[in-house]
Design a protein around this motif. Structure first.
Motif, PDB file in Angstrom:
ATOM      1  N   MET A   1       1.100  -1.154  -0.001  1.00 16.58           N
ATOM      2  CA  MET A   1      -0.049  -0.098   0.009  1.00 16.58           C
ATOM      3  C   MET A   1       0.816   1.365   0.021  1.00 16.58           C
ATOM      4  O   MET A   1       2.052   1.132   0.619  1.00 16.58           O
ATOM      5  N   ASP A   2       0.644   2.140  -0.730  1.00 19.21           N
ATOM      6  CA  ASP A   2       1.246   3.403  -0.937  1.00 19.21           C
ATOM      7  C   ASP A   2       0.994   4.436   0.399  1.00 19.21           C
ATOM      8  O   ASP A   2       0.039   5.167   0.278  1.00 19.21           O
ATOM      9  N   THR A   3       1.784   4.247   1.376  1.00 17.73           N
ATOM     10  CA  THR A   3       1.642   4.956   2.562  1.00 17.73           C
ATOM     11  C   THR A   3       2.064   6.175   2.539  1.00 17.73           C
ATOM     12  O   THR A   3       1.738   6.930   3.578  1.00 17.73           O
ATOM     13  N   SER A   4       3.164   6.461   1.907  1.00 18.03           N
ATOM     14  CA  SER A   4       3.948   7.798   1.797  1.00 18.03           C
ATOM     15  C   SER A   4       2.940   8.783   1.299  1.00 18.03           C
ATOM     16  O   SER A   4       2.803   9.863   1.902  1.00 18.03           O
ATOM     17  N   GLU A   5       1.960   8.337   0.509  1.00 18.88           N
ATOM     18  CA  GLU A   5       0.815   9.563   0.468  1.00 18.88           C
ATOM     19  C   GLU A   5      -0.484   9.325   0.879  1.00 18.88           C
ATOM     20  O   GLU A   5      -1.265  10.224   1.008  1.00 18.88           O
ATOM     21  N   GLY A   6      -0.697   8.205   1.531  1.00 14.60           N
ATOM     22  CA  GLY A   6      -1.746   7.585   2.056  1.00 14.60           C
ATOM     23  C   GLY A   6      -2.772   7.673   1.078  1.00 14.60           C
ATOM     24  O   GLY A   6      -3.907   7.738   1.668  1.00 14.60           O
ATOM     25  N   LEU A   7      -2.432   7.350   0.033  1.00 13.85           N
ATOM     26  CA  LEU A   7      -3.670   7.386  -1.308  1.00 13.85           C
ATOM     27  C   LEU A   7      -3.723   6.053  -1.823  1.00 13.85           C
ATOM     28  O   LEU A   7      -2.876   5.627  -2.636  1.00 13.85           O
ATOM     29  N   TYR A   8      -4.549   5.385  -1.557  1.00 15.81           N
ATOM     30  CA  TYR A   8      -4.897   4.120  -2.093  1.00 15.81           C
ATOM     31  C   TYR A   8      -6.320   4.012  -2.671  1.00 15.81           C
ATOM     32  O   TYR A   8      -7.142   4.584  -2.329  1.00 15.81           O
ATOM     33  N   ARG A   9      -6.249   3.594  -3.837  1.00 23.83           N
ATOM     34  CA  ARG A   9      -7.646   3.371  -4.632  1.00 23.83           C
ATOM     35  C   ARG A   9      -8.142   2.196  -4.989  1.00 23.83           C
ATOM     36  O   ARG A   9      -7.281   1.168  -5.289  1.00 23.83           O
ATOM     37  N   CYS A  10      -9.466   2.254  -4.957  1.00 27.45           N
ATOM     38  CA  CYS A  10     -10.108   0.970  -5.097  1.00 27.45           C
ATOM     39  C   CYS A  10     -11.287   1.019  -5.990  1.00 27.45           C
ATOM     40  O   CYS A  10     -12.235   2.088  -5.396  1.00 27.45           O
ATOM     41  N   GLY A  11     -11.537   0.368  -7.021  1.00 29.21           N
ATOM     42  CA  GLY A  11     -12.825   0.639  -7.679  1.00 29.21           C
ATOM     43  C   GLY A  11     -12.885  -0.444  -8.804  1.00 29.21           C
ATOM     44  O   GLY A  11     -12.048  -1.330  -8.893  1.00 29.21           O
ATOM     45  N   THR A  12     -14.057  -0.161  -9.665  1.00 30.48           N
ATOM     46  CA  THR A  12     -14.523  -1.067 -10.634  1.00 30.48           C
ATOM     47  C   THR A  12     -14.354  -0.701 -11.962  1.00 30.48           C
ATOM     48  O   THR A  12     -14.725   0.422 -12.221  1.00 30.48           O
ATOM     49  N   VAL A  13     -13.698  -1.375 -12.886  1.00 34.81           N
ATOM     50  CA  VAL A  13     -13.845  -0.867 -14.165  1.00 34.81           C
ATOM     51  C   VAL A  13     -14.345  -2.111 -15.037  1.00 34.81           C
ATOM     52  O   VAL A  13     -14.022  -3.085 -14.987  1.00 34.81           O
ATOM     53  N   VAL A  14     -15.434  -1.755 -15.904  1.00 31.23           N
ATOM     54  CA  VAL A  14     -16.316  -2.740 -16.852  1.00 31.23           C
ATOM     55  C   VAL A  14     -15.667  -2.758 -18.052  1.00 31.23           C
ATOM     56  O   VAL A  14     -15.440  -1.361 -18.582  1.00 31.23           O
ATOM     57  N   LEU A  15     -15.394  -3.786 -18.617  1.00 33.83           N
ATOM     58  CA  LEU A  15     -15.146  -3.852 -20.100  1.00 33.83           C
ATOM     59  C   LEU A  15     -16.376  -4.319 -20.938  1.00 33.83           C
ATOM     60  O   LEU A  15     -17.016  -5.247 -20.441  1.00 33.83           O
ATOM     61  N   LEU A  16     -16.658  -3.220 -21.596  1.00 29.80           N
ATOM     62  CA  LEU A  16     -17.863  -3.630 -22.529  1.00 29.80           C
ATOM     63  C   LEU A  16     -17.570  -3.495 -23.997  1.00 29.80           C
ATOM     64  O   LEU A  16     -16.446  -2.995 -24.445  1.00 29.80           O
ATOM     65  N   GLY A  17     -18.361  -4.266 -24.539  1.00 35.05           N
ATOM     66  CA  GLY A  17     -18.052  -3.952 -26.276  1.00 35.05           C
ATOM     67  C   GLY A  17     -18.872  -5.155 -26.923  1.00 35.05           C
ATOM     68  O   GLY A  17     -19.510  -5.970 -26.214  1.00 35.05           O
ATOM     69  N   PRO A  18     -18.788  -5.028 -28.359  1.00 32.49           N
ATOM     70  CA  PRO A  18     -19.572  -6.125 -29.042  1.00 32.49           C
ATOM     71  C   PRO A  18     -18.719  -7.589 -28.866  1.00 32.49           C
ATOM     72  O   PRO A  18     -17.621  -7.400 -28.390  1.00 32.49           O
ATOM     73  N   PRO A  19     -19.603  -8.661 -29.228  1.00 31.90           N
ATOM     74  CA  PRO A  19     -19.032  -9.810 -29.403  1.00 31.90           C
ATOM     75  C   PRO A  19     -17.530  -9.774 -29.887  1.00 31.90           C
ATOM     76  O   PRO A  19     -17.248  -9.076 -30.847  1.00 31.90           O
ATOM     77  N   ASN A  20     -16.425 -10.626 -29.453  1.00 30.42           N
ATOM     78  CA  ASN A  20     -15.282 -10.897 -30.025  1.00 30.42           C
ATOM     79  C   ASN A  20     -14.441  -9.729 -30.220  1.00 30.42           C
ATOM     80  O   ASN A  20     -13.214  -9.945 -30.790  1.00 30.42           O
ATOM     81  N   ALA A  21     -14.637  -8.679 -29.242  1.00 33.10           N
ATOM     82  CA  ALA A  21     -13.670  -7.520 -29.409  1.00 33.10           C
ATOM     83  C   ALA A  21     -12.418  -7.795 -28.590  1.00 33.10           C
ATOM     84  O   ALA A  21     -11.336  -7.184 -28.810  1.00 33.10           O
ATOM     85  N   GLY A  22     -12.489  -8.899 -27.722  1.00 29.65           N
ATOM     86  CA  GLY A  22     -11.403  -9.147 -26.895  1.00 29.65           C
ATOM     87  C   GLY A  22     -11.223  -8.799 -25.465  1.00 29.65           C
ATOM     88  O   GLY A  22     -10.045  -8.669 -24.624  1.00 29.65           O
ATOM     89  N   LEU A  53      -7.250  -7.114  -9.675  1.00 30.76           N
ATOM     90  CA  LEU A  53      -5.628  -6.989  -9.854  1.00 30.76           C
ATOM     91  C   LEU A  53      -5.294  -5.876  -8.696  1.00 30.76           C
ATOM     92  O   LEU A  53      -5.909  -4.664  -8.794  1.00 30.76           O
ATOM     93  N   THR A  54      -4.587  -6.156  -7.920  1.00 33.81           N
ATOM     94  CA  THR A  54      -4.346  -5.524  -6.531  1.00 33.81           C
ATOM     95  C   THR A  54      -2.583  -5.407  -6.735  1.00 33.81           C
ATOM     96  O   THR A  54      -1.911  -6.028  -7.118  1.00 33.81           O
ATOM     97  N   ASP A  55      -2.151  -4.105  -6.572  1.00 37.78           N
ATOM     98  CA  ASP A  55      -0.819  -3.688  -6.679  1.00 37.78           C
ATOM     99  C   ASP A  55      -0.545  -2.675  -5.386  1.00 37.78           C
ATOM    100  O   ASP A  55      -1.515  -2.252  -4.574  1.00 37.78           O
ATOM    101  N   ASP A  56       0.765  -1.899  -5.487  1.00 34.85           N
ATOM    102  CA  ASP A  56       1.088  -1.260  -4.377  1.00 34.85           C
ATOM    103  C   ASP A  56       0.220  -0.005  -4.215  1.00 34.85           C
ATOM    104  O   ASP A  56      -0.111   0.436  -2.988  1.00 34.85           O
ATOM    105  N   ASP A  57      -0.617   0.668  -5.092  1.00 33.39           N
ATOM    106  CA  ASP A  57      -1.408   1.682  -5.105  1.00 33.39           C
ATOM    107  C   ASP A  57      -2.747   1.683  -5.475  1.00 33.39           C
ATOM    108  O   ASP A  57      -3.423   2.548  -5.317  1.00 33.39           O
ATOM    109  N   SER A  58      -3.029   0.430  -5.866  1.00 32.29           N
ATOM    110  CA  SER A  58      -4.583   0.224  -6.179  1.00 32.29           C
ATOM    111  C   SER A  58      -4.998  -1.052  -6.086  1.00 32.29           C
ATOM    112  O   SER A  58      -4.087  -2.028  -6.329  1.00 32.29           O
ATOM    113  N   GLN A  59      -6.362  -1.331  -6.206  1.00 31.13           N
ATOM    114  CA  GLN A  59      -6.947  -2.575  -6.279  1.00 31.13           C
ATOM    115  C   GLN A  59      -8.036  -2.370  -7.572  1.00 31.13           C
ATOM    116  O   GLN A  59      -9.189  -1.427  -7.072  1.00 31.13           O
ATOM    117  N   ILE A  60      -7.911  -2.820  -8.673  1.00 29.29           N
ATOM    118  CA  ILE A  60      -8.897  -2.850  -9.461  1.00 29.29           C
ATOM    119  C   ILE A  60      -9.713  -3.928  -9.860  1.00 29.29           C
ATOM    120  O   ILE A  60      -9.053  -4.821  -9.956  1.00 29.29           O
TER     121      ILE A  60
END
Ligand SMILES: Nc1nc2c(ncn2[C@@H]2O[C@H](COP(=O)(O)OP(=O)(O)OP(=O)(O)O)[C@@H](O)[C@H]2O)c(=O)[nH]1
Ligand SMILES: [Mg+2]
Length: 307
Positions: A1-22, A53-60
């Protein structure tokens, strides 16, 4: 966790799109693991699939969704609902589009993306378009007209060229979406990659092999249901799976001449299930007919495709 700035982010990202887009490919690449099945056929994904996806400064929390399309019918209605429900849950929206397809067939771009543009128009979240499969676009100049059309359709959306399978442009995409996540602590333990149950992943693994073995429209009207799941004292996992088809003649197609097709589905599934479950797997499969099940609400619900 990035304690130096005390700024951790956590949220949801949706992947939307036509079929077969990847979309599912991108989810798997981000997580470095196969969480969602991928095939060259449209309408592979049928449920929302999370990748954390969790890393030092965020959880997506990525949300992979079924492709948005114009097809009718009960099952399609559920697929669309589940795609749009992902949008409601998200802090940021990433629309995936197949740059290779649209650079070859520009007329498809508006047709496939229009319903999505309309759908997210009223969304309050930031929207990005990930122009995927750029590894297949030889002449990169062909991307410019696409970006121009997208820019006109969607002035407020940022456009990012990427290749989900080759990992191109993904650092930029990650950095971009991260900025839009709310500050807050992680919602999941750092070693948790998904909320999808193993049993569901096993069914999906079999469905992927089944899809790959079938031609034309048939994959669309097949489903896999795990009926039995036992682990004995030696760690052997016994899985009994039902393959549902919608017509009598489909059953023979799934089984194949002398049972060859089903045998091959079983072989390929076992191989991957062993990896997924980290042990020995005994897999048995039966093919059953349920006429026109894609229109049967009760049945759709029992196999997890309805509310
Ligand atoms: N060359 C190339 N192929 C890709 C890339 N991303 C995905 N693919 C291929 O595109 C096909 C569809 O990928 P999926 O990830 O299943 O697409 P999807 O958007 O999840 O599709 P649905 O679940 O049907 O909506 C597969 O054959 C992938 O291997 C890419 O960046 N480059
Ligand atoms: Mg998918």
């Amino acid at each position: 966790m990035d304690t130096s700035e005390g700024l951790y982010r956590c949220g949801t990202v949706v992947l939307l799109g036509p079929p077969n887009a990847g979309k599912s490919t991108l989810l798997n690449t981000f997580l470095g693991q196969k969480l969602a099945i991928v095939t060259p056929k449209p309408q592979t994904t049928r449920n929302q699939i999370t990748g954390i996806l969790t890393d030092d400064d965020s959880q997506i929390i990525f949300l992979d969704t079924p492709g948005v399309h114009r097809m009718r019918g009960r099952m399609n209605r559920f697929l669309l609902q589940s795609a749009w429900a992902g949008v409601e849950a998200a802090d940021c929206i990433v629309i995936m589009a197949d740059a290779d397809l649209y650079s070859r067939k520009p007329q498809l771009l508006a047709r496939e993306l229009d319903p999505i543009v309309k759908g997210v128009q009223r969304a309050h979240q930031p929207v990005y378009v990930a122009l995927n499969k750029i590894d297949l676009v030889r002449d990169k100049a062909a991307l410019l007209p696409l970006m121009q059309v997208l820019g006109e359709m969607w002035p407020e959306a940022g456009i990012l060229p990427i290749s989900a399978s080759k990992g191109k442009g993904l650092d930029e995409l990650l950095a971009t979406v991260k900025k839009h996540l709310p500050e807050g602590p992680p919602m999941f333990p750092e070693d948790q990659l998904s909320t999808v149950p193993l049993r569901f992943m096993a069914a999906e693994t079999i469905r992927e092999k089944l899809f790959m073995s079938l031609k034309q429209e048939l994959p669309y009207s097949t489903a896999v249901e795990i009926e039995q799941w036992d682990e004995d004292e030696n760690g052997l996992i016994r899985i009994g799976a039902l393959i549902w088809v919608a017509r009598d003649n489909h059953k023979a197609m799934v089984i194949g001449k002398g049972g060859q097709n089903l045998k091959e589905i079983g072989r390929a599934s076992r191989l991957e299930l062993k990896q997924l479950l980290g042990g020995k797997v005994h897999l048995e499969m039966w093919v059953k007919v349920r006429r026109d099940w894609t229109e049967d609400s009760n049945f759709l619900r029992t196999i997890g495709l309805g509310e």
